[in-house]
Design a protein around this motif. Structure first.
Motif, PDB file in Angstrom:
ATOM      1  N   LEU A 635       1.340  -0.893   0.252  1.00  0.00           N
ATOM      2  CA  LEU A 635       0.068   0.369  -0.365  1.00  0.00           C
ATOM      3  C   LEU A 635       0.513   0.818  -0.283  1.00  0.00           C
ATOM      4  O   LEU A 635       0.502   1.946  -0.962  1.00  0.00           O
ATOM      5  CB  LEU A 635      -0.991   0.062   1.656  1.00  0.00           C
ATOM      6  N   ALA A 649      -1.344  -5.160   2.261  1.00  0.00           N
ATOM      7  CA  ALA A 649      -2.405  -5.743   2.796  1.00  0.00           C
ATOM      8  C   ALA A 649      -2.164  -7.157   3.301  1.00  0.00           C
ATOM      9  O   ALA A 649      -2.946  -8.175   4.041  1.00  0.00           O
ATOM     10  CB  ALA A 649      -3.573  -5.292   1.526  1.00  0.00           C
ATOM     11  N   LEU A 712      -5.641  13.416 -12.272  1.00  0.00           N
ATOM     12  CA  LEU A 712      -6.071  13.317 -13.690  1.00  0.00           C
ATOM     13  C   LEU A 712      -5.476  13.715 -14.632  1.00  0.00           C
ATOM     14  O   LEU A 712      -4.986  12.984 -16.073  1.00  0.00           O
ATOM     15  CB  LEU A 712      -7.335  14.047 -13.347  1.00  0.00           C
ATOM     16  N   ARG A 784      -5.908  -2.427  -2.847  1.00  0.00           N
ATOM     17  CA  ARG A 784      -6.698  -1.828  -2.719  1.00  0.00           C
ATOM     18  C   ARG A 784      -8.215  -2.584  -3.150  1.00  0.00           C
ATOM     19  O   ARG A 784      -9.087  -2.265  -2.564  1.00  0.00           O
ATOM     20  CB  ARG A 784      -6.769   0.282  -3.341  1.00  0.00           C
ATOM     21  N   ASP A 785      -8.227  -3.271  -4.543  1.00  0.00           N
ATOM     22  CA  ASP A 785      -8.746  -3.695  -4.762  1.00  0.00           C
ATOM     23  C   ASP A 785      -9.634  -4.743  -3.935  1.00  0.00           C
ATOM     24  O   ASP A 785     -10.313  -5.301  -3.968  1.00  0.00           O
ATOM     25  CB  ASP A 785      -8.713  -3.381  -6.525  1.00  0.00           C
ATOM     26  N   LEU A 787      -7.901  -5.124  -0.890  1.00  0.00           N
ATOM     27  CA  LEU A 787      -8.732  -4.814   0.065  1.00  0.00           C
ATOM     28  C   LEU A 787     -10.526  -4.420   0.776  1.00  0.00           C
ATOM     29  O   LEU A 787     -11.909  -4.431   0.686  1.00  0.00           O
ATOM     30  CB  LEU A 787      -8.356  -3.248   1.301  1.00  0.00           C
ATOM     31  N   LEU A 788     -11.023  -4.012  -1.100  1.00  0.00           N
ATOM     32  CA  LEU A 788     -12.212  -3.210  -1.751  1.00  0.00           C
ATOM     33  C   LEU A 788     -13.384  -4.670  -1.189  1.00  0.00           C
ATOM     34  O   LEU A 788     -14.308  -5.037  -0.656  1.00  0.00           O
ATOM     35  CB  LEU A 788     -12.190  -2.524  -2.319  1.00  0.00           C
ATOM     36  N   PRO A 841      -4.430  12.043   8.980  1.00  0.00           N
ATOM     37  CA  PRO A 841      -4.169  11.460   7.425  1.00  0.00           C
ATOM     38  C   PRO A 841      -3.036   9.814   7.698  1.00  0.00           C
ATOM     39  O   PRO A 841      -3.184   9.768   6.194  1.00  0.00           O
ATOM     40  CB  PRO A 841      -3.853  12.057   6.697  1.00  0.00           C
ATOM     41  N   SER A 843      -3.739   6.104   7.410  1.00  0.00           N
ATOM     42  CA  SER A 843      -4.311   5.940   6.657  1.00  0.00           C
ATOM     43  C   SER A 843      -4.916   5.680   5.914  1.00  0.00           C
ATOM     44  O   SER A 843      -5.134   4.725   5.330  1.00  0.00           O
ATOM     45  CB  SER A 843      -4.736   4.576   7.509  1.00  0.00           C
ATOM     46  N   ALA A 844      -5.267   6.705   5.507  1.00  0.00           N
ATOM     47  CA  ALA A 844      -5.695   7.543   4.373  1.00  0.00           C
ATOM     48  C   ALA A 844      -4.779   7.565   2.686  1.00  0.00           C
ATOM     49  O   ALA A 844      -3.856   8.508   2.508  1.00  0.00           O
ATOM     50  CB  ALA A 844      -6.874   8.505   4.549  1.00  0.00           C
ATOM     51  N   SER A 845      -5.095   6.654   1.629  1.00  0.00           N
ATOM     52  CA  SER A 845      -4.393   6.687   0.681  1.00  0.00           C
ATOM     53  C   SER A 845      -5.402   8.151  -0.256  1.00  0.00           C
ATOM     54  O   SER A 845      -6.636   8.136  -0.270  1.00  0.00           O
ATOM     55  CB  SER A 845      -5.498   5.831   0.005  1.00  0.00           C
ATOM     56  N   PRO A 846      -4.693   9.149  -0.967  1.00  0.00           N
ATOM     57  CA  PRO A 846      -5.242   9.918  -1.597  1.00  0.00           C
ATOM     58  C   PRO A 846      -5.494   9.562  -2.751  1.00  0.00           C
ATOM     59  O   PRO A 846      -5.955  10.352  -3.750  1.00  0.00           O
ATOM     60  CB  PRO A 846      -4.432  11.117  -1.361  1.00  0.00           C
ATOM     61  N   ALA A 848      -6.761   6.191  -3.720  1.00  0.00           N
ATOM     62  CA  ALA A 848      -7.213   4.780  -4.009  1.00  0.00           C
ATOM     63  C   ALA A 848      -8.270   4.696  -4.938  1.00  0.00           C
ATOM     64  O   ALA A 848      -9.584   5.078  -4.599  1.00  0.00           O
ATOM     65  CB  ALA A 848      -7.285   4.091  -2.311  1.00  0.00           C
TER      66      ALA A 848
END
Lengths: 848, 231
Positions: A635, A649, A712, A784-785, A787-788, A841, A843-846, A848
């Motif tokens: 991660l 993960a 983006l 992340r996928d 984990l989702l 922040p 554990s926050a992924s900016p 994900a």
């Protein structure tokens, strides 16, 4: 060695001063028309040395027009120097006008300065860039004789320094006989600094004058009376000791590393301020007025102490400061020396400073720093090439002043040291970037900011564009800020928009030394009132998360590896190290210790490499990529000077393969390109190059929502024009934050066969401080996928997959995860009302 | 992997590419392309890369090739502004025309592009009703069941054991479906934002977009999502 003119000699004598050798040496150089760089420790009468030649010249040959320009990195510094210069000028009755020009200078004074320039103008790099972009720049600076550059060690090597170097090259073109005077603290790379200051980018064209070293600083390390924490960097446990020291001295500066820390320390000291000592707070997010008040009170001797961050770091003359307290690890010997130099400006007496480590690891760092100072070792970053984004901005600014020919401009910018080796290709691409983005797809022809005339001269495309360029000058990119306004009262300062988004009405937080209650958000500010219930939070700042290199890694490793060297260490620290040996292992000089353990729903891998931050950043990229291939679901990672920490993960089981030297040839480009490190670089570069609009604090909400998400743009550009100059600049900048593969190869080769993998059930004592360090980087990949999928499955389990749209279901997501035995760590979060990102922040992924 | 969804008795499919499908009518539905957003910014002095149109068309072309619909419905804000269609580079215009010419194309008009795009195939309309389903740009809170719309660029956050993960998402309940924004330069609005939350007063379901599949989770009416800080 020459002597002072009589008027000046008398003035020195009247003060009880003897002119120092370096002051006279600068005078000589000036009389010969030579540029000079003075390198001397703080308090050596550097500033006066820098100005002396100009004062002498103007005394002997009085004239009108701008004679000397002084540039400093801090607005406050410029104001302070003006105050100090005014004394000799008035006492010797010299016909010299001195004025300052910074972002804070009001419009009418600016107009006056242009109409009737002072003899000496004190300014900042940003204000200089603005002045040079005005049509009358040639007239204003045409007669300039000297430019004094203060604290050059703090500017060279940064984007600010790049911009300043380009501006100096322009000044040299406008005033060919211009003499430069650089003032610097002692540094590790004096030759690089010489080249930077030189009018031709060649070190030989500037004289190097070294001031005598002062008495060696006396450092003392103090610990809190009670418990010494394992991790955390706030240092609040030491507040009582710090307070006692403040009481015992005349005037103290308490340096901390972050703004949040400043607020908390200030609160902690006031809570025990029984003697009601006047202690103030100073950091970059307070209003200008507030900061000036503190600075003025300091200079007038009204304060006993100031809790301050780096905003106060640079050369302000503190007069009576006799004690410097550094809370938390000093982050670099040179930086520490400069801070220590603040205490007691008399050259012959040693400065005294107190180090207050905030956790057990920092005790070792402080020990290493103390040893390094005793050994006379200095640190500092080697110079790197100038940023193309800064160049693009400069070209736009120069066009605002007057049309230029690309060939002549190419020659001019190469006389600035950071651009001495600029290729014509890079220059042309940068010019195209400035014109309209420089894309291969030519649809932006009609949106040009610059256009070329029949003679090949570049012109700015109209006054609207010029205005936009000027409004967006500057190399510092702030994260969006929001003003904090007291209801029915003044603005107290600014906090980051991100922090505001985590607040709910009624929440309490500490700011500007007060406990505040958040009421509501208006367009560009938040309204707060005094008081507030509950556990107050402290605003943290993404901008302050610049991880600094300490260059102490080798020393620290040495101390850790030899128990014999622990003798001087305090008991709690020795006990902590013994606990480390018991629970895990101590990093040995000959092996690479790697620990893995579960924590907070993730798996951590901590490798004690001690190779320095740059090497660890690169290693982090490599190791996480391999983790992805091995299916561990990486991660992110964090490279400090001492360790590399990665989190994933799934459990990393085969550690040896992750550190195998063999596979070094693999392609890291794509992996790196997708990382948070490069994305952040790209965003800053795109803003500086004036491709993405800057966030202006006072902007209307509608205007602010126009801000494009740089991620983006980055992704689209990478796919469709991978060699675009913005991407080249991004990769170049990232390369500055990483180290070359050869160094990693050497690290891995040494580790081969000597990796000691400790598989732990929880975090080790030694790893705790590393995990609270700053500088987390996020990596791409499928974690992340995964984990989702896990989380979605959990919910489906708990609700039997029913398609019920009940409100209560949402809470199941949280509860369901808590019921799982292996996720008992989530219990702790429940206590914080399950707000995952509320407090930090971490554990926050900016993205994900 | 397509996630099935039932709406007003019709069977729909949601794709990780961000498009929705109505197999019974061989229809592909997509929202908020915001073509020529790059050039709109360049016109204002911020010359961001002009490749967003090309990228969006590329992604659309992939989806069209994969699902081969007979009809495509674009749910509005297909262009970033009124003059967007006129700024299309020739090559991209031709590519888009080719893609659309082979199928029946319906342009639902949006708030950013309230007029039909010139020189491109297809019919423009404010809203389209087809059997039980109604296609609009902006959802009407009082609409009957079967409404499909865009406009809000929804995204949702799911807490995982390693921290929250935020993605663009389809939002659905028994009455309506809101599509995520398809355009390359489009950002997102969180599902907990009042503007979106009021469309789903009894909660609903969010389908977060992943690399290969969607992740479906319940959507609560009042839950505050964890915001992501700027990198």
């Amino acid at each position: 060695m020459g002597t002072l003119p009589e008027l000046f000699a008398r003035w020195f004598a009247g003060r009880g001063w003897t002119p120092r050798p370096h002051q006279l040496a600068l005078l000589d150089a000036a009389r010969a028309g030579r540029s000079a760089l003075l390198v001397a420790p703080t308090g050596g009468g550097k500033t006066l040395a820098g100005f002396l030649p100009s004062l002498v010249d103007l005394a002997e040959n009085p004239r009108e027009g701008l004679h000397t320009l002084y540039v400093s990195p801090l607005k406050a510094l410029a104001v302070d120097i003006a105050r100090n210069l005014t004394a000799p000028v008035e006492e010797m009755d010299l016909p010299i006008r001195i004025e300052t020009r910074t972002g804070d200078t009001p419009a009418n004074r600016r107009a006056r300065q242009r109409a009737r320039p002072p003899h000496i103008l004190l300014t900042t790099p940003e204000s200089l860039a603005l002045l040079l972009s005005l049509p009358d720049a040639a007239k204003m600076f045409g007669g300039l004789r000297a430019v004094v550059l203060d604290e050059v060690h703090a500017m060279a090597g940064s984007k600010r320094g790049d911009q300043l170097a380009l501006c100096l090259a322009r000044l040299q073109a406008l005033a060919p006989g211009l003499r430069r005077v650089g003032l610097s603290a002692t540094v590790a790379h004096p030759d690089a600094l010489r080249a930077w200051c030189s009018p031709t980018a060649d070190a030989r064209d500037i004289a190097l004058i070294e001031g005598a070293g002062g008495a060696e600083p006396r450092l003392e390390t103090i610990l809190p009376a009670g418990h010494l924490p394992w991790g955390g960097h706030m240092g609040l446990a030491s507040a009582p000791e710090i307070y006692r020291r403040i009481e015992a001295a005349r005037v103290t500066i308490v340096f901390v590393n972050t703004r949040a820390q400043a607020e908390l320390m200030f609160q902690a000291l006031w809570r025990i301020n029984d003697a009601n000592l006047p202690i103030a707070l100073h950091h970059g997010s307070l209003t200008v007025e507030q900061r000036r008040k503190v600075e003025a009170a300091m200079a007038a001797g009204k304060l006993r102490g100031v809790v301050a961050t780096a905003a106060l770091d640079l050369g302000i003359d503190w007069g009576d400061v006799d004690q410097v307290i550094q809370v938390g690890a000093p982050k670099g010997v040179s930086r520490l020396l400069q801070r220590v130099g603040r205490a007691n400006h008399r050259m012959d007496e040693p400065s005294r400073a107190v180090l207050v480590p905030a956790n057990r690891f920092e005790v070792i760092e402080c020990r290493a720093a103390t040893e390094a100072i005793a050994a006379g070792e200095l640190d500092g970053e080697p110079p790197r090439p100038g940023g193309l984004d800064v160049l693009a901005q400069h070209l736009l600014a120069m066009a605002c002043h007057a049309p230029f020919h690309p060939d002549a401009m190419y020659d001019e910018v190469r006389r600035a040291a950071p651009y001495a080796l600029l290729s014509r290709r890079d220059f042309d691409d940068t010019l195209r970037l400035a014109e309209n983005g420089g894309y291969a797809l030519s649809t932006y022809e009609r949106f040009r900011k610059l256009f070329r005339d029949a003679q090949g001269l570049m012109h700015i495309a109209g006054s609207t564009v010029a205005r936009q360029v000027r409004m967006n000058l500057g190399t510092i990119v702030e994260t969006p800020l929001v003003k904090v306004k007291l209801r029915g009262g003044p603005v107290l300062g600014e906090v980051e928009e991100w922090f505001v988004s985590t607040l709910e009405p009624g929440d309490a937080f500490l700011f500007a030394g007060q406990l505040l209650r958040y009421e509501r958000l208006e367009a560009t500010q938040i309204i707060v009132s005094r008081g507030g219930e509950g556990d107050p939070r402290v605003p943290t700042y993404a901008g302050s998360r610049m991880p600094l290199t300490t260059y102490l890694a080798a020393r620290v490793r040495g101390i850790l590896a030899e128990p014999a060297r622990w003798d001087g260490l305090p008991d709690p620290v020795r006990e902590w190290l013994r606990l480390q040996a018991l629970r895990s292992a101590l990093p040995d000089a000959d092996e690479l210790l790697v620990e893995t353990f579960p924590r907070g729903g993730r798996w951590f891998l901590v490798a004690y490499c001690f190779e320095g931050r740059l090497a660890h950043q690169s290693l982090g990229m490599l190791v996480t990529k391999r983790m992805e291939r091995a299916g561990y679901g990486p991660l992110g990672y964090l490279g400090t000077d001492y360790v590399l920490a990665c989190w994933s993960a799934f459990e990393p089981t085969d550690v040896a393969t992750l550190f195998d030297e063999e596979m070094l040839g693999e392609d890291l480009e794509e992996w790196m390109a997708d990382s948070s490190m490069l994305r952040r670089s790209f965003r800053n570069i795109a803003v500086v190059a004036q491709i993405i609009e800057r966030n202006h604090p006072g902007q209307e909400k509608a205007a602010r929502s126009m801000t494009m998400n740089a991620d983006l743009i980055y992704d689209v550009l990478r796919r469709h024009e991978p060699d675009h100059v913005l991407l080249r600049a991004t990769r170049a900048e990232a390369a500055g934050g990483l180290t070359d593969i050869a160094r990693i190869g050497a690290l891995l080769a040494r580790a081969r066969g000597r990796i000691r993998h400790m598989r732990l059930s929880r975090v080790s004592p030694l790893a705790v401080p590393a995990l609270v360090e700053e500088g987390r980087e996020w990596v791409p990949g499928g974690a992340r996928d995964a984990l989702l999928a896990e989380a979605a499955a959990l919910v489906a389990d708990a609700t039997d997959g029913a398609e019920a749209f009940d409100e209560a279901l949402a809470d199941v997501t949280i509860r369901a995860q808590m019921d799982r035995p292996r996720h008992r760590v989530v219990e702790a979060r429940k206590a914080r009302r399950s707000r995952y990102v509320r407090n930090a922040p971490r554990s926050a992924s900016p993205r994900a | 992997m397509i996630a099935p969804l039932h709406l007003a008795g019709e069977r729909l499919g949601l794709c990780p590419s961000g498009v929705a499908l109505w197999p019974a009518r061989r229809t592909l539905i997509v929202a908020d392309l915001h073509l020529e957003k790059g050039s709109a910014y360049a016109a204002r002095g911020a010359p961001i890369p002009p490749y967003d149109t090309r990228e969006t068309i590329r992604r659309l072309s992939l989806a069209l090739r994969r699902h081969d619909p007979a009809r495509i419905i674009l749910l509005g804000d297909s262009f970033h502004d009124r003059a967007g269609a006129s700024r299309l580079p020739a090559e991209d215009r031709a590519a888009l025309a080719r893609l659309l010419a082979a199928r029946e194309t319906v342009w639902i008009l949006g708030n950013h592009d309230p007029a039909p795009p010139e020189g491109l195939p297809g019919a423009a309309t404010e809203a389209l009703t087809d059997g039980a389903l109604r296609f609009v740009h902006i959802a009407d809170p009082a609409a009957k069941p079967g409404e499909i719309s865009g406009h809000y660029h929804p995204k949702a956050t799911l807490p995982t054991r390693a921290g929250p993960v935020t993605r663009a998402a389809f939002l659905a309940d028994a009455k309506r479906l809101v599509l995520p924004a398809f355009g390359a330069y489009t950002g997102g609005l969180d599902a907990s934002d009042p503007a979106l939350a009021r469309l789903f007063p009894r909660g609903g379901r969010a389908f977060l977009i992943g690399a290969e599949r969607l992740f479906s989770v319940p959507l609560s009416a009042g839950r505050r999502a964890a915001p992501s800080p700027a990198a």
